[in-house]
Design a protein around this motif. Structure first.
Motif, mmCIF file in Angstrom:
data_model
loop_
_atom_site.group_PDB
_atom_site.id
_atom_site.type_symbol
_atom_site.label_atom_id
_atom_site.label_comp_id
_atom_site.label_asym_id
_atom_site.label_seq_id
_atom_site.Cartn_x
_atom_site.Cartn_y
_atom_site.Cartn_z
ATOM 1 N N CYS A 1 1.245 -1.924 0.116
ATOM 2 C CA CYS A 1 0.091 -0.156 0.076
ATOM 3 C C CYS A 1 0.820 1.039 0.386
ATOM 4 N N ASP B 1 3.945 1.961 -0.969
ATOM 5 C CA ASP B 1 4.393 1.940 -2.566
ATOM 6 C C ASP B 1 3.356 2.498 -3.874
ATOM 7 N N SER B 2 2.281 1.724 -3.896
ATOM 8 C CA SER B 2 1.225 1.077 -4.676
ATOM 9 C C SER B 2 0.900 3.324 -4.194
ATOM 10 N N HIS B 3 0.565 3.481 -3.358
ATOM 11 C CA HIS B 3 0.139 4.535 -2.992
ATOM 12 C C HIS B 3 0.835 5.446 -3.199
ATOM 13 N N TYR C 1 4.469 -0.150 -9.634
ATOM 14 C CA TYR C 1 3.333 0.948 -9.293
ATOM 15 C C TYR C 1 2.698 1.949 -10.328
ATOM 16 N N GLU C 2 4.145 2.185 -10.820
ATOM 17 C CA GLU C 2 3.972 3.673 -11.609
ATOM 18 C C GLU C 2 3.338 3.076 -13.235
ATOM 19 N N SER D 1 0.633 1.333 -12.747
ATOM 20 C CA SER D 1 -0.684 1.075 -12.265
ATOM 21 C C SER D 1 -1.532 2.730 -12.017
#
Length: 180
Positions: A65, A67-69, A166-167, A169
């Motif tokens: 969470c 890294d994704s956010h 992540y980038e 997404s």
């Protein structure tokens, strides 16, 4: 590999994405909540709201969470990933507005214990121009992400090591939001 068999390729569907595919009847309402909190119109920018989610997830040490956010916030904030990193390390020294700094203090309190949100924290946010809706949404983002963090980590989901995952997404989230 997750603690339970999700019946999917976890590398293709890491973190909460795989959990939502495993149980769409719970995944859809969770993604709808994330969409309402982070993507729907609001007086706080999408980047600011993603930053709150990244900050809470960083404090909870939820790598997926965080890294994704962080990537989603960086894609929507002028300061990009360096700003997100600065906020996660020390919001008091980061180049953000005083209002956002006070909202992050509220989010930090919620992350530890909702009862840690004091009238002084709320008064400080109001003094910097935060509205009741912004205070409400900050508390709910922090509470929801504490739950999301525990959900993702509690089931031991796969966490990509490559920041590029992540980038990739981030652009989809920026354009389309979270609804499944």
């Amino acid at each position: 590999m997750a603690h339970i068999d999700l019946g999917i390729d976890e590398k293709q569907f890491p973190g909460i994405i795989g959990l939502a595919r495993y149980r769409p009847e719970t995944g859809k309402p969770l993604f709808d909540l994330a969409d309402t909190l982070l993507h729907a119109p609001n007086s706080l920018s999408r980047g600011e709201r993603e930053l709150i989610a990244a900050y809470v997830s960083s404090g909870n040490e939820c790598n997926f969470c965080r890294d994704s956010h962080s990537a989603f916030a960086a894609a929507q904030l002028d300061g990009g990933l360096p700003l997100v990193h600065d906020v996660c390390v020390d919001p008091g020294a980061a180049d953000i507005s005083p209002k956002l700094r006070t909202l992050l203090a509220i989010a930090a309190a919620v992350r530890v214990d909702g009862r840690a949100v004091t009238t002084d924290l709320v008064a400080a946010a109001r003094a910097e121009g935060a509205t009741d809706v912004e205070i409400h949404d900050t508390v709910l983002i922090a509470a929801a992400f504490s739950m999301f963090n525990r959900y993702v980590d509690g089931l031991g989901t796969v966490v990509p090591d490559d920041p590029a995952a992540y980038e990739m997404s981030a652009q989809r989230i920026v354009e389309h939001g979270y609804s499944l």
